[in-house]
Design an enzyme around this catalytic site. Structure first.
Site, short mmCIF file in Angstrom:
data_model
loop_
_atom_site.label_atom_id
_atom_site.label_comp_id
_atom_site.label_asym_id
_atom_site.label_seq_id
_atom_site.Cartn_x
_atom_site.Cartn_y
_atom_site.Cartn_z
N LYS A 157 0.71 -1.19 0.14
CA LYS A 157 0.05 0.10 0.10
C LYS A 157 0.75 1.13 0.09
CE LYS A 157 -1.97 -1.61 3.71
NZ LYS A 157 -2.87 -1.81 4.66
N ASP A 193 -4.82 -5.90 10.65
CA ASP A 193 -5.92 -5.07 10.70
C ASP A 193 -7.35 -6.12 10.64
OD1 ASP A 193 -5.43 -5.20 8.24
OD2 ASP A 193 -6.25 -3.42 7.65
C1 BGC Z 1 -1.91 -5.72 3.76
C2 BGC Z 1 -2.66 -6.60 4.73
C3 BGC Z 1 -3.92 -5.84 5.13
C4 BGC Z 1 -4.61 -5.21 4.00
C5 BGC Z 1 -5.75 -4.35 4.34
C6 BGC Z 1 -2.79 -5.19 2.50
O1 BGC Z 1 -1.93 -4.59 1.76
O2 BGC Z 1 -0.72 -6.56 2.99
O3 BGC Z 1 -1.69 -6.89 5.77
O4 BGC Z 1 -4.68 -6.49 5.94
O5 BGC Z 1 -3.63 -4.29 3.10
O6 BGC Z 1 -5.48 -3.31 5.22
#
Ligand code: BGC
Length: 396
Positions: A157, A193
């Site tokens: 992200k 999360d």
């Molecule tokens: C992450 C996860 C996270 C999800 C939602 C993803 O990019 O790898 O660990 O739960 O985003 O936030």
């Protein structure tokens, strides 16, 4: 502008690129479950299936706990009261915007930012002297061997802070707290999360056993029997169940089109999080933008004015606004185009943009639906923040 027939032909091509048939989705579900089994056995595959070293809440946990929530554009600190009867109340909360320079800078700076925010929160809410147990929701893949430690597997992200991958997140936070002489905090739990969301809902709803996030990123976790987590060391199997973080954003057995390829190549984690790049909030706007750029540069479907669109930013919230606008002249698209200096767009051009948005979001919705097809869902309010505090309570 091209003639109507040619325009339809070009748009058919885009439609084909984003079409995903029901039989392909059925295959996806089969592949998905095979990847889950591989992940649980510790075999290589695209689903990490990370054991969370915690089970669902009972609803009877009691006390005051601090929750941290890091993973999107904001960092939150919460003080949560658990009544022990399935009721929780967020008594205080503060939200801090994470500057891009911090997301992409030095790891130690990111944790200093977190420590400073906690310090400000404790001071503001006059809890600086009380001993507090803290749960940390960290929304990235973390490899855990215990509930209060875990190494970051990879950033996702848009985060890329250096010197954090492979390191223990709890240790980094504890070190930063020490640098800021915060001594009344005991970090008792680190959770993803999805796990936080599941814990928050399971606190009030006994049968809840799945946590799903569709946000900036996407992911899910569920309650698995420890006997089925074959990679789990025997000594960890004394409890019947444990939550497993699927990390489904990284699922990679889906058909990829040339627009997905471009978006992936231009991302800061090429080859990773392929399903996330097709369905989550960070990517849908940019994916539509990728298609529009190709249409602008390689066809004459748009007037020359559209060249300003190439450098402009298109967010997922923009395309959501476009799709919810029912005005016949697509006023919201019109004002977006105006704002990026594409003046005098025609209704036909705005319709093309809307068509591209629908193709991208329809594929996203179909893939997301296939991913959750085995689960039944209910909404969790403020899942991951409250869930962090509940995680701290569950392990006391
Ligand atoms: C992450 C996860 C996270 C999800 C939602 C993803 O990019 O790898 O660990 O739960 O985003 O936030």
């Amino acid at each position: 502008m091209v003639a109507t027939g040619k325009r339809q032909e070009i748009m058919k091509e885009v439609e084909k690129a984003f079409a995903i048939s029901s039989s392909r989705l059925q295959q996806m579900v089969i592949d998905f479950h095979a990847e889950i089994r591989r992940g649980l056995a510790g075999e290589s595959g695209s689903l990490k299936m990370l054991p969370a070293f915690v089970d669902c809440a009972t609803g009877q946990e009691q006390g005051h706990f601090t929750g941290l929530d890091l993973g999107g554009t904001h960092f939150r600190v919460l003080l949560v009261a658990l009544a022990g009867n399935g009721r929780s109340v967020v008594e205080q909360s503060s939200k801090f915007a994470i500057p891009k320079s911090v997301m992409e800078g030095e790891g130690a700076e990111l944790f200093d930012f977190i420590a400073r925010s906690i310090l400000a929160f404790l001071g503001d809410h006059a809890v600086a002297d009380r001993q507090m147990f803290l749960g940390f929701t960290f929304s990235f893949p973390v490899d855990q061997k215990t509930i209060n430690s875990g190494r970051l597997v990879t950033w996702t992200k848009g985060f890329s802070a250096s010197g954090v991958v492979g390191k223990d997140i709890v240790r980094m936070l504890a070190d930063a707290l020490r640098r800021y002489t915060v001594e009344n905090i005991i970090i008792s739990a680190l959770v993803n999360d999805t796990v936080g969301t599941l814990l928050a809902k399971s606190y009030e709803l006994k049968d809840c056993d799945v946590g799903v996030i569709f946000g900036t990123g996407t992911n899910a976790c569920y309650r698995e029997s420890t006997a089925a987590i074959t990679k789990l060391p025997r000594q960890e199997k004394s409890n019947k169940n444990m939550i497993v973080n699927i990390e489904w954003g990284n699922f990679n057995l889906l058909p990829v089109n040339r627009y997905d390829d471009i978006l992936d190549r231009e991302s800061n984690n090429p080859g990773k999080q392929m399903m996330e790049k097709m369905i989550s909030g960070m990517y849908l706007g940019p994916l539509v933008h990728t298609v529009l750029v190709e249409l602008i540069q390689k066809t004459s479907i748009f007037s020359k004015n559209f060249v300003a669109c190439v450098e402009a930013e298109l967010l997922t919230s923009d395309i959501s606004d476009f799709e919810s606008d029912v005005s016949p002249e697509h006023e919201i698209i019109h004002s977006y185009l105006d704002s990026i200096e594409v003046k005098g767009s025609s209704i036909a051009e705005r319709q093309i943009i809307l068509q591209v948005c629908r193709q991208v979001t329809t594929r996203a919705a179909r893939i997301a639906a296939a991913a959750v097809s085995k689960f039944s869902l209910t909404q969790s309010c403020d899942g991951s923040g409250t869930g962090a505090a509940i995680a701290a309570a569950v392990v006391q």
